[in-house]
Design a protein around this motif. Structure first.
Motif, PDB file in Angstrom:
ATOM      1  N   ILE A 158       0.827  13.123  18.417  1.00 57.55           N
ATOM      2  CA  ILE A 158      -0.269  12.769  17.519  1.00 57.55           C
ATOM      3  C   ILE A 158       0.304  12.031  16.310  1.00 57.55           C
ATOM      4  N   PHE A 159      -0.353  10.946  15.946  1.00 54.99           N
ATOM      5  CA  PHE A 159       0.044  10.149  14.782  1.00 54.99           C
ATOM      6  C   PHE A 159      -1.178   9.910  13.915  1.00 54.99           C
ATOM      7  N   THR A 160      -1.067  10.159  12.617  1.00 56.13           N
ATOM      8  CA  THR A 160      -2.125   9.790  11.679  1.00 56.13           C
ATOM      9  C   THR A 160      -1.503   9.112  10.471  1.00 56.13           C
ATOM     10  N   VAL A 161      -2.249   8.209   9.886  1.00 57.26           N
ATOM     11  CA  VAL A 161      -1.790   7.560   8.656  1.00 57.26           C
ATOM     12  C   VAL A 161      -2.982   7.237   7.769  1.00 57.26           C
ATOM     13  N   THR A 162      -2.849   7.556   6.495  1.00 54.38           N
ATOM     14  CA  THR A 162      -3.818   7.150   5.467  1.00 54.38           C
ATOM     15  C   THR A 162      -3.127   6.158   4.556  1.00 54.38           C
ATOM     16  N   THR A 163      -3.772   5.030   4.310  1.00 52.64           N
ATOM     17  CA  THR A 163      -3.198   3.993   3.442  1.00 52.64           C
ATOM     18  C   THR A 163      -4.123   3.771   2.250  1.00 52.64           C
ATOM     19  N   THR A 221      -5.679  -2.836   6.811  1.00 56.86           N
ATOM     20  CA  THR A 221      -6.774  -3.799   6.653  1.00 56.86           C
ATOM     21  C   THR A 221      -7.996  -3.132   6.036  1.00 56.86           C
ATOM     22  N   LYS A 222      -8.289  -1.925   6.466  1.00 58.94           N
ATOM     23  CA  LYS A 222      -9.447  -1.215   5.901  1.00 58.94           C
ATOM     24  C   LYS A 222      -9.210  -0.841   4.443  1.00 58.94           C
ATOM     25  N   ALA A 223      -7.974  -0.469   4.120  1.00 59.99           N
ATOM     26  CA  ALA A 223      -7.676  -0.105   2.731  1.00 59.99           C
ATOM     27  C   ALA A 223      -7.906  -1.289   1.810  1.00 59.99           C
ATOM     28  N   ASN A 224      -7.374  -2.443   2.177  1.00 62.51           N
ATOM     29  CA  ASN A 224      -7.537  -3.622   1.322  1.00 62.51           C
ATOM     30  C   ASN A 224      -8.962  -4.168   1.347  1.00 62.51           C
ATOM     31  N   SER A 225      -9.641  -3.997   2.476  1.00 64.20           N
ATOM     32  CA  SER A 225     -11.016  -4.511   2.588  1.00 64.20           C
ATOM     33  C   SER A 225     -12.025  -3.629   1.864  1.00 64.20           C
ATOM     34  N   SER A 226     -11.663  -2.357   1.598  1.00 66.48           N
ATOM     35  CA  SER A 226     -12.617  -1.445   0.978  1.00 66.48           C
ATOM     36  C   SER A 226     -12.555  -1.454  -0.549  1.00 66.48           C
ATOM     37  N   VAL A 227     -11.672  -2.282  -1.124  1.00 62.16           N
ATOM     38  CA  VAL A 227     -11.591  -2.400  -2.585  1.00 62.16           C
ATOM     39  C   VAL A 227     -12.859  -3.090  -3.106  1.00 62.16           C
ATOM     40  N   GLY A 228     -13.352  -2.627  -4.235  1.00 62.22           N
ATOM     41  CA  GLY A 228     -14.547  -3.233  -4.827  1.00 62.22           C
ATOM     42  C   GLY A 228     -15.828  -2.809  -4.152  1.00 62.22           C
ATOM     43  N   GLY A 237      -5.794   3.271  -6.202  1.00 64.07           N
ATOM     44  CA  GLY A 237      -6.619   4.330  -5.617  1.00 64.07           C
ATOM     45  C   GLY A 237      -8.068   3.940  -5.418  1.00 64.07           C
ATOM     46  N   THR A 238      -8.319   2.638  -5.299  1.00 57.28           N
ATOM     47  CA  THR A 238      -9.700   2.161  -5.142  1.00 57.28           C
ATOM     48  C   THR A 238     -10.015   1.692  -3.726  1.00 57.28           C
ATOM     49  N   GLY A 239      -9.042   1.743  -2.853  1.00 57.33           N
ATOM     50  CA  GLY A 239      -9.262   1.351  -1.463  1.00 57.33           C
ATOM     51  C   GLY A 239      -8.489   2.270  -0.534  1.00 57.33           C
ATOM     52  N   SER A 240      -9.091   2.626   0.605  1.00 56.16           N
ATOM     53  CA  SER A 240      -8.453   3.568   1.516  1.00 56.16           C
ATOM     54  C   SER A 240      -8.751   3.207   2.960  1.00 56.16           C
ATOM     55  N   LEU A 276       0.832  -1.197   0.000  1.00 53.41           N
ATOM     56  CA  LEU A 276       0.000   0.000   0.000  1.00 53.41           C
ATOM     57  C   LEU A 276       0.872   1.255   0.000  1.00 53.41           C
ATOM     58  N   ILE A 277       0.267   2.352  -0.426  1.00 54.01           N
ATOM     59  CA  ILE A 277       0.890   3.665  -0.355  1.00 54.01           C
ATOM     60  C   ILE A 277       0.418   4.320   0.945  1.00 54.01           C
ATOM     61  N   ALA A 278       1.334   5.024   1.620  1.00 52.03           N
ATOM     62  CA  ALA A 278       0.984   5.631   2.910  1.00 52.03           C
ATOM     63  C   ALA A 278       1.353   7.103   2.940  1.00 52.03           C
ATOM     64  N   ALA A 279       0.557   7.876   3.665  1.00 44.86           N
ATOM     65  CA  ALA A 279       0.863   9.275   3.946  1.00 44.86           C
ATOM     66  C   ALA A 279       0.340   9.585   5.342  1.00 44.86           C
ATOM     67  N   GLY A 280       1.025  10.464   6.030  1.00 40.34           N
ATOM     68  CA  GLY A 280       0.576  10.805   7.372  1.00 40.34           C
ATOM     69  C   GLY A 280       1.602  11.641   8.080  1.00 40.34           C
ATOM     70  N   PHE A 281       1.469  11.739   9.400  1.00 38.05           N
ATOM     71  CA  PHE A 281       2.466  12.479  10.157  1.00 38.05           C
ATOM     72  C   PHE A 281       2.517  11.982  11.590  1.00 38.05           C
ATOM     73  N   LEU A 282       3.650  12.211  12.221  1.00 43.14           N
ATOM     74  CA  LEU A 282       3.840  11.968  13.641  1.00 43.14           C
ATOM     75  C   LEU A 282       4.447  13.241  14.208  1.00 43.14           C
ATOM     76  N   GLU A 283       3.757  13.848  15.143  1.00 47.53           N
ATOM     77  CA  GLU A 283       4.206  15.133  15.670  1.00 47.53           C
ATOM     78  C   GLU A 283       4.084  15.146  17.180  1.00 47.53           C
ATOM     79  N   ASN A 284       5.153  15.537  17.851  1.00 47.13           N
ATOM     80  CA  ASN A 284       5.105  15.674  19.301  1.00 47.13           C
ATOM     81  C   ASN A 284       5.407  17.108  19.688  1.00 47.13           C
ATOM     82  N   SER A 285       4.886  17.532  20.800  1.00 50.32           N
ATOM     83  CA  SER A 285       5.132  18.886  21.280  1.00 50.32           C
ATOM     84  C   SER A 285       5.305  18.880  22.795  1.00 50.32           C
TER      85      SER A 285
END
Length: 385
Positions: free
Chosen positions: A114-119, A151-158, A124-127, A83-92
């Motif tokens: 804070i940590f977020t990731v989109t896969t 898991t959600k990215a691969n499960s949301s295909v189709g 581009g058919t599953g996220s 999968l392709i991933a984008a996100g961020f991890l930021e501490n303060s």
């Protein structure tokens, strides 16, 4: 009473620079028009402010190397899942302090991560998506969070198209936060001026009235260990545990110092944090008890339609699934919804254990349970993933 104020900021802290910024603020105050809602400064409180528990040494000790290690664990998941991933991890880590010439002094240290990731798949058919926020970085597991998103990215295909309409929905905490955070001000002035969902028809507020289902209790508590907050606000008022909605009834409204003085009330600062009580059901329990419904992972692009009823519109995204006879059957195309969180919270069927959920819209964390809601309104389909 002089009702003029001026403010200036600086990022140098030697004596000459501090004197310079004070003089600049004084000059601006002389030039400013009178503020009819200006309130005099507060002096030292009768009781010292309680020490906040927002600071955590583990989070304060984070380094570039520790961040890279956590992100590496996340990327290992997405590589294995192709999968392709984008996100961020930021501490303060930092502090806030207030001091004035009348003797007021308040100081608060805080840290968070804070940590977020989109896969997504390459087509581009599953996220999928995951977001986590903590005061203590030792509670952050980027590997497990990314596994859920993958898991959600691969499960949301189709994804299949189904008819929009009213459905029973199971909102994961992230989806619930995006739906509800517009209602968390509880501002008395807006309510009394007829500009709020807390306004009563014909005048007045809904304070003391039953607004939502008995299962709903929402409060603030700066000493909640899972979601600590500051113990004072910017004006120097103490922040304490406050119930805003208790067993469905509106218990308190927030009063600024100006509005409280105008109305003869005691000032009541707005929420320092938001915690919603939950129940003992898991998301799996909610799915098993659902004959026909929709599992919603996340909502986005939310816009206000009617502030007085708090009617909102927006889209589902990052994994939306059809439930039938207690089981997830298949992914579905995303929906546009038209719904009010007030109506939604009148249709609560079940609540789960509260979790710390992050909204990247407001960059805030909340302690919110997953929830099962009946008759949630989906108005149309969306081609977004």
């Amino acid at each position: 009473m002089v009702k003029k104020t001026g403010s200036a900021s600086i990022n140098e802290f030697d004596d000459a620079s501090l004197e310079k910024v004070v003089r600049r603020a004084e000059e601006l105050a002389q030039l400013a028009p009178e503020n009819r809602e200006h309130m005099p400064m507060l002096g030292a409180p009768a009781t010292p402010f309680a020490e906040s528990i927002e600071y955590n040494a583990n989070t304060a000790a984070m380094t570039p190397e520790s961040r890279a290690e956590m992100m590496g664990k996340s990327l290992d998941v997405t590589k294995q899942a192709k999968l392709i991933a984008a996100g961020f991890l930021e501490n303060s880590t930092g502090f806030n302090a207030v001091m004035n010439s009348k003797g007021l002094f308040a100081y608060n240290r805080a840290s968070d991560v804070i940590f977020t990731v989109t896969t997504r798949n390459e087509a581009g058919t599953g996220s999928g998506y995951a977001a986590r926020g903590f005061t203590d970085v030792k509670k952050l597991d980027t590997y497990t969070a990314t596994k859920i998103a993958a898991t959600k990215a691969n499960s949301s295909v189709g994804a299949q198209a189904i008819e929009p309409g009213k459905y029973t929905v199971i909102l994961e905490p992230t989806a619930a936060v995006y739906m509800m955070e517009n209602m968390f001000r509880f501002d008395a002035r807006q309510a009394e001026e007829g500009r709020s969902f807390l306004s009563k028809k014909g005048g007045g507020t809904r304070l003391g009235e039953k607004l939502v289902d008995d299962k709903v209790t929402i409060y603030s508590d700066p000493f909640n260990p899972e979601l600590p907050g500051p113990t004072w606000d910017r004006e120097g008022l103490p922040l304490e545990k406050t119930y805003w909605i208790q067993n469905g009834v509106v218990k308190n409204l927030s009063y600024s110092r100006f509005w409280a003085d105008k109305k003869g009330m005691k000032p009541n600062p707005g929420p320092s944090n938001i915690i919603m009580e939950g129940g003992d059901q898991t998301i799996e329990d909610m799915i098993k008890s659902t004959e026909r419904g929709i599992l919603v992972s996340r909502l986005w692009y939310i816009r206000s339609v009617d502030p007085q009823s708090l009617l909102l519109t927006g889209l589902t995204r990052d994994g939306t699934f059809y439930i039938e006879n207690g089981k997830i059957k298949f992914p579905v195309k995303n929906f546009r919804f038209n719904e009010s969180p007030v109506i939604m919270l009148n249709n609560v069927e079940a609540l789960g254990k509260p979790e710390r959920a992050v909204s990247v819209e407001s960059y805030r964390s909340y302690l919110i349970p997953p929830m099962k809601i009946r008759d949630f309104t989906f108005s149309s389909l969306s081609d977004a993933v």
